[in-house]
Design an enzyme around this catalytic site. Structure first.
Site, short mmCIF file in Angstrom:
data_model
loop_
_atom_site.label_atom_id
_atom_site.label_comp_id
_atom_site.label_asym_id
_atom_site.label_seq_id
_atom_site.Cartn_x
_atom_site.Cartn_y
_atom_site.Cartn_z
N HIS A 57 0.90 -1.06 -0.06
CA HIS A 57 -0.57 -0.09 0.07
C HIS A 57 0.42 1.12 -0.35
O HIS A 57 0.23 2.25 -1.11
CB HIS A 57 -0.88 -0.11 1.37
N LYS A 87 -9.81 14.08 -4.16
CA LYS A 87 -10.66 13.82 -3.13
C LYS A 87 -10.54 14.34 -2.04
O LYS A 87 -9.24 13.89 -1.48
CB LYS A 87 -11.21 12.53 -2.56
N ASP A 121 -11.83 -2.06 -0.77
CA ASP A 121 -12.11 -2.69 0.81
C ASP A 121 -13.72 -2.43 0.36
O ASP A 121 -14.55 -3.53 -0.07
CB ASP A 121 -11.31 -1.90 1.76
N ALA A 173 -15.07 -0.69 -1.69
CA ALA A 173 -16.22 0.22 -3.05
C ALA A 173 -16.30 1.40 -2.78
O ALA A 173 -16.71 1.72 -3.88
CB ALA A 173 -16.77 -1.07 -3.29
#
Length: 314
Positions: free
Chosen positions: A133, A195, A225, A227
């Site tokens: 990640h 975002k 995860d 979504a």
């Protein structure tokens, strides 16, 4: 069959199918072993063959149930270390707790670092992981880490699909490098969703940077995860004139009501890899699963033969 008997592959219970595919690609049978539980839930492991002097690779993604899968990995590594293996290599297709990689508030843990310490202390001498990640997690280990990208596997699928007028979209500013890599493979432009995330698993689209009107957009992330983020982004892209939206990721966590959301969403197809096993109830028609076994198998062979792993991506 792979000729060298000093190469052995074992697996925990997290993703046995993937481990079998990797062993088949390498050309050796899976090592004999058992994972058992005491009545109180404690985990016990048994290695059913000699590993003395062997290069041992233990395949275990740290997906849900993460705590159990982590303990399985640590106990297997400890058992193999005590059995006098030449080297112990933790093959972790999905590295759990990777999203806790820094302090964002006072008194936060850095669990990705804690997990790295546990794996090293247990006895692992090398880690093979896919699409961490955060890239800095490699530096949390004081042992070699081979970080395999999932982008080439996803890019090959979309190249074969011959999508018209593609644009690769990063769902946030942090994923721009990943989106750029996929765009380079597909020879197409990129766009970025700007975002903000007021709290975990909640996102709000502020703006879209780049041209998406009349384009087929491919939104790429490392993890899907709940979504929520990917669906919110898809709706915003369609509002701004995108023709259709594909979503793709390496790790399909798909927790909570993610499947129901994806089925009802305007996303045409969700392309994922099998780093995390999809149970039968998660295999919906909209999801396409690609295998990482050939890539991980080739990496294992090259490490065993002391060859460069980076050559796989040249």
């Amino acid at each position: 069959m792979y000729p060298d008997k000093k190469l052995k592959i074992f697996t925990g219970t997290a993703n046995i199918v993937l481990a079998e595919e990797i062993a088949q690609h390498v050309g050796i049978p899976l090592g004999k072993g058992e994972i058992q539980k005491f009545c109180d839930g404690e985990i016990a492991t048994y290695i059913g063959e000699s590993v003395r002097g062997a290069d041992v690779f233990v395949v275990q993604p740290l997906c849900p149930p993460a705590s159990e899968n982590i303990m399985e990995l640590l106990i297997m590594i400890d058992a193999i270390k005590r059995a006098s293996a030449k080297s112990i290599n933790a093959v972790i297709p999905y590295y759990g707790y990777a999203r806790q990689d820094r302090k964002t508030r006072a008194r936060d843990p850095i669990t990705a670092k804690l997990l790295a310490d546990l794996i090293t202390t247990a006895g692992a001498q090398r880690v093979i992981a896919m699409d961490l990640h955060a890239g800095q997690i490699q530096g949390f280990f004081n042992i070699p880490v081979d970080h395999l990208p999932g982008v080439p596997i996803i890019a090959k699928y979309f190249n074969q699909k011959k999508v018209e007028s593609p644009t690769v979209v990063s769902p946030d500013l942090g994923g721009v490098t990943r989106a750029r890599n996929l765009a380079d493979y597909l020879n197409c432009p990129i766009a970025i969703i700007d975002k903000r995330r007021p709290e975990p698993n909640v996102a709000e689209v502020m703006n879209i940077i780049g041209k998406v009107k009349d384009r087929t957009v491919i939104v790429i992330d490392d993890i899907i995860d709940t979504a929520g983020t990917i669906i919110l982004g898809a709706e915003a892209l369609l509002e701004r004139g995108a023709k259709e939206v594909y979503a793709c990721c390496t790790h399909a966590v798909l927790s909570g009501s993610a499947l129901e959301r994806l089925e009802k969403s305007p996303i045409k197809e969700v392309v994922v890899t099998n780093t995390i096993p999809l149970t039968e109830n998660k295999k919906i028609p909209k999801i396409k699963v690609l295998s990482v076994a050939p890539l991980m198998g080739d990496a294992i062979i090259r490490i065993h033969e002391e060859l460069s792993v980076s050559k796989l991506f040249d």
